[in-house]
Design a protein around this motif. Sequence first.
Motif, PDB file in Angstrom:
ATOM      1  N   GLU A   8       0.677  -1.214   0.104  1.00 38.05           N
ATOM      2  CA  GLU A   8      -0.175   0.068   0.006  1.00 38.05           C
ATOM      3  C   GLU A   8       0.822   1.273  -0.105  1.00 38.05           C
ATOM      4  O   GLU A   8       0.483   1.909  -0.899  1.00 38.05           O
ATOM      5  CB  GLU A   8      -0.773  -0.013   1.292  1.00 38.05           C
ATOM      6  N   ASP A  52      -0.800  -5.090   3.214  1.00 35.14           N
ATOM      7  CA  ASP A  52      -1.225  -3.810   3.963  1.00 35.14           C
ATOM      8  C   ASP A  52      -0.705  -3.548   5.122  1.00 35.14           C
ATOM      9  O   ASP A  52      -0.996  -4.701   6.270  1.00 35.14           O
ATOM     10  CB  ASP A  52      -2.824  -3.909   3.947  1.00 35.14           C
ATOM     11  N   ASP A  73      -4.072  -2.585   8.400  1.00 34.27           N
ATOM     12  CA  ASP A  73      -5.433  -2.180   7.694  1.00 34.27           C
ATOM     13  C   ASP A  73      -6.286  -1.540   8.975  1.00 34.27           C
ATOM     14  O   ASP A  73      -6.500  -2.620   9.861  1.00 34.27           O
ATOM     15  CB  ASP A  73      -6.162  -3.663   7.026  1.00 34.27           C
ATOM     16  N   TRP A 119      -4.846  -4.848  -1.783  1.00 27.39           N
ATOM     17  CA  TRP A 119      -4.070  -4.922  -0.338  1.00 27.39           C
ATOM     18  C   TRP A 119      -5.043  -5.366   0.653  1.00 27.39           C
ATOM     19  O   TRP A 119      -4.791  -5.824   1.723  1.00 27.39           O
ATOM     20  CB  TRP A 119      -2.754  -3.923  -0.069  1.00 27.39           C
ATOM     21  N   ASP A 120      -6.315  -4.571   0.770  1.00 24.93           N
ATOM     22  CA  ASP A 120      -7.219  -4.713   1.714  1.00 24.93           C
ATOM     23  C   ASP A 120      -7.850  -6.029   1.570  1.00 24.93           C
ATOM     24  O   ASP A 120      -8.052  -6.727   2.698  1.00 24.93           O
ATOM     25  CB  ASP A 120      -8.349  -3.790   1.480  1.00 24.93           C
TER      26      ASP A 120
END
Length: 257
Positions: free
Chosen positions: A64, A80, A83, A207-208
């Motif tokens: 990210e 990530d 998050d 990436w989430d």
Amino acid sequence: MNYLEVAEKTAREAGVILLENLGKVKEIEFKAKNSLVTEVDKLSEEIIISNIKSSFPSHGIFAEESGRDSSESEHVWLIDPIDGTTNYAHAYPFFSISIALETNGEVEVGLVYDPVKDEMFTAEKGKGAFLNGESITVSKSHAIEHSHVCTGFMHEVEWMVEANIKHFGNFIRRARAVRRDGSAALDLCYVACGRFDGFWELGLNPWDTAAAVLILKEAGGQVSTFTGDKYSIYEKEILASNSIVHEQMIEILAIED
Ligand code: IPD
Ligand code: CA
Ligand code: CA
């Protein structure tokens, strides 16, 4: 060490840094309005990338905060480093680290780690989903009126707020309860282990969702767009559920007012 072992080791290492710095964030930068990044996001990402690179030097990285590197490897790690940065920056203890390995466009390994609860969600394609090593499955909730569902509001971007407030209202009227917890990766893992029956959000990034979507599917869940079409981690809308209430959620997302 295999792929998952490397991911686990580095997630635990980054998790220690997240806990040590919780409540002590000094620098908040803004990538956009309400899109925060702290010095801890950067530190966590550096730790994860350096661990992965030292084990698999030829693999690609798509993270990210630092973006995509120039590797042309068939293997790409999606990272990530925190998050739920807004939660983290406010010392609200609901955030995670998400690490996934995509090979030739297919996610084959996924890990989401919540350092606060020391909960490690993991999956390898075709091998089931696990929470701290114990097998997990989605809930058996059959009816939306008995369902506990969750959503997110991607950095409060105006059009997104409008669109999702409508869905939020429609779910509040029909589901047992609606939550907005602030870490999409963890929200999806909560569907995977039956704490939530469904989740939807607009505007997420690969990436989430990469790791958690694999975990959810391996736990028997279903994932699609809001209209039931095939989901890709490069897609901007996601509907995830225990699969039983999926159709009911599609109907609610289709309500016009
Ligand atoms: C955010 C979280 C949040 C979701 C946002 C994401 P970040 O990720 O997953 O729950 O609503 O859309 O961007 O920025 O904290 O890594
Ligand atoms: Ca995120
Ligand atoms: Ca992040």
